[in-house]
Scaffold this active site. Structure first.
Site, PDB file in Angstrom:
ATOM      1  CG  HIS A 103      -6.631  -5.437  -4.614  1.00  0.00           C
ATOM      2  ND1 HIS A 103      -5.789  -4.641  -5.351  1.00  0.00           N
ATOM      3  CD2 HIS A 103      -7.734  -4.663  -4.353  1.00  0.00           C
ATOM      4  CE1 HIS A 103      -6.347  -3.440  -5.530  1.00  0.00           C
ATOM      5  NE2 HIS A 103      -7.513  -3.438  -4.923  1.00  0.00           N
ATOM      6  N   GLY A 168       4.975   2.669  -3.558  1.00  0.00           N
ATOM      7  CA  GLY A 168       4.990   1.802  -4.727  1.00  0.00           C
ATOM      8  C   GLY A 168       3.639   1.474  -5.330  1.00  0.00           C
TER       9      GLY A 168
HETATM   10  N1  APR Z   1      10.058   0.698  -5.258  1.00  0.00           N
HETATM   11  C1  APR Z   1       8.926   1.439  -5.148  1.00  0.00           C
HETATM   12  N2  APR Z   1       8.038   1.566  -6.148  1.00  0.00           N
HETATM   13  C2  APR Z   1       8.295   0.939  -7.306  1.00  0.00           C
HETATM   14  C3  APR Z   1       9.452   0.156  -7.504  1.00  0.00           C
HETATM   15  C4  APR Z   1      10.365   0.048  -6.401  1.00  0.00           C
HETATM   16  N3  APR Z   1      11.491  -0.663  -6.493  1.00  0.00           N
HETATM   17  N4  APR Z   1       9.415  -0.347  -8.766  1.00  0.00           N
HETATM   18  C5  APR Z   1       8.282   0.112  -9.331  1.00  0.00           C
HETATM   19  N5  APR Z   1       7.604   0.903  -8.462  1.00  0.00           N
HETATM   20  C6  APR Z   1       6.341   1.611  -8.629  1.00  0.00           C
HETATM   21  C7  APR Z   1       6.014   2.064 -10.035  1.00  0.00           C
HETATM   22  O1  APR Z   1       6.654   3.300 -10.327  1.00  0.00           O
HETATM   23  C8  APR Z   1       4.485   2.194  -9.977  1.00  0.00           C
HETATM   24  O2  APR Z   1       4.102   3.482  -9.554  1.00  0.00           O
HETATM   25  O3  APR Z   1       5.291   0.744  -8.262  1.00  0.00           O
HETATM   26  C9  APR Z   1       4.105   1.170  -8.903  1.00  0.00           C
HETATM   27  C10 APR Z   1       3.445  -0.061  -9.447  1.00  0.00           C
HETATM   28  O4  APR Z   1       2.216   0.280 -10.007  1.00  0.00           O
HETATM   29  P1  APR Z   1       1.209  -0.848 -10.497  1.00  0.00           P
HETATM   30  O5  APR Z   1       1.960  -1.838 -11.303  1.00  0.00           O
HETATM   31  O6  APR Z   1       0.057  -0.170 -11.134  1.00  0.00           O
HETATM   32  O7  APR Z   1       0.780  -1.574  -9.127  1.00  0.00           O
HETATM   33  P2  APR Z   1      -0.358  -1.177  -8.097  1.00  0.00           P
HETATM   34  O8  APR Z   1      -0.511   0.311  -8.009  1.00  0.00           O
HETATM   35  O9  APR Z   1      -0.095  -1.939  -6.868  1.00  0.00           O
HETATM   36  O10 APR Z   1      -1.634  -1.796  -8.810  1.00  0.00           O
HETATM   37  C11 APR Z   1      -2.869  -1.757  -8.173  1.00  0.00           C
HETATM   38  O11 APR Z   1      -3.869  -3.117  -9.878  1.00  0.00           O
HETATM   39  O12 APR Z   1      -3.931  -4.988 -11.296  1.00  0.00           O
HETATM   40  C12 APR Z   1      -4.329  -4.440 -10.103  1.00  0.00           C
HETATM   41  O13 APR Z   1      -5.106  -5.659  -8.292  1.00  0.00           O
HETATM   42  C13 APR Z   1      -3.915  -5.260  -8.920  1.00  0.00           C
HETATM   43  O14 APR Z   1      -3.372  -4.557  -6.692  1.00  0.00           O
HETATM   44  C14 APR Z   1      -3.154  -4.296  -8.055  1.00  0.00           C
HETATM   45  C15 APR Z   1      -3.699  -2.954  -8.501  1.00  0.00           C
END
Ligand code: APR
Length: 223
Positions: A103, A168
């Site tokens: 991204h 995560g």
């Molecule tokens: N350790 C591991 N995982 C964690 C922690 C932690 N300390 N804290 C939160 N999480 C997890 C949450 O449970 C969730 O499943 O991280 C995940 C975050 O999810 P999102 O916020 O949806 O992030 P992500 O999956 O990376 O989003 C994907 O969405 O907005 C777009 O482009 C942006 O790259 C991003 C994409």
């Protein structure tokens, strides 16, 4: 052994960078579609640049955590490629050498005229900051609705893996979330997330805990 690691916002959460979907669709208080879409940028370029300026400034104040460091350590014993959805550089700073950013990257900007004209950028980016062809520069970020240029490379990396680690991520954003489907049928999959969106099976081992706890455990298992 070839190991592919898919990371999302959760791997950087304990470094102090907020995840996207843990706070009601707001991202640091902003509507994601306003700050992360080409339409939002057209409507209000100043607000979008300002938003990324804040993210960039914050990134320069945080540090990699135990999860980033354990993944870098894994390179000592295995052929590791990280495919991250994150735009931060914490994997690189921890010492990982093969990192694919699906991204984009917060510390790079690109021309709105020529998308291959990419520059390193650690300062604020403002209206009036132009490329060499006199066009406005924009964050080097893949916004909603835009192509994901690295997806083919990433797919090939997943296809070759003997083991896949997923860390995560809510697995809600495609095409990133679909990558795991390309893993070989006999590749073992490890998923680390305190709120895992995949359930455990013969093939999938789930560590329902924070990255700083779960990732060093998986790394120890694989060593
Ligand atoms: N350790 C591991 N995982 C964690 C922690 C932690 N300390 N804290 C939160 N999480 C997890 C949450 O449970 C969730 O499943 O991280 C995940 C975050 O999810 P999102 O916020 O949806 O992030 P992500 O999956 O990376 O989003 C994907 O969405 O907005 C777009 O482009 C942006 O790259 C991003 C994409």
């Amino acid at each position: 052994m070839k190991i592919t690691v898919l990371t999302g916002a959760g791997v950087s959460a304990e470094s102090g960078i907020k995840t996207f979907r843990d706070s009601n669709g707001l991202w640091e208080g902003h509507d994601v579609m306003e700050v992360a879409s080409p339409e939002g940028f057209k409507r209000n370029p100043e607000a979008v640049l300002d938003f990324y300026n804040q993210r960039r400034r914050q990134l320069l104040t945080v540090q990699p955590n135990a999860a980033h460091c354990a993944l870098a350590e894994l390179e000592k014993t295995h052929d590791v490629t990280i495919i991250t959805q994150n735009v931060d550089d914490l994997h690189e700073r921890a010492g990982s050498t093969k990192v694919i950013h699906l991204h984009g990257e917060l510390l790079k900007v690109r021309s709105t005229f020529d998308e291959d004209l990419i520059l390193d950028w650690r300062e604020d980016l403002n209206l009036g900051d132009f490329c060499e062809h006199n066009h406005q520069l924009r964050p080097h970020i893949v916004w909603f609705g835009e192509m994901v240029p690295m997806i083919e490379t990433a797919t090939e990396v997943v296809e070759q893996a003997d083991a896949v680690l997923i860390i995560g991520t809510s697995m809600q954003v495609y095409p990133a979330a679909g990558l795991v489907q390309y893993a070989k049928p006999n590749a073992q999959i490890y998923f680390v997330d305190p709120k895992p969106s995949i359930s455990e099976s013969k093939r999938i081992t789930v560590f329902a805990e924070k990255a700083s706890i779960g990732v060093p455990k998986v790394v120890e298992l694989l060593k």
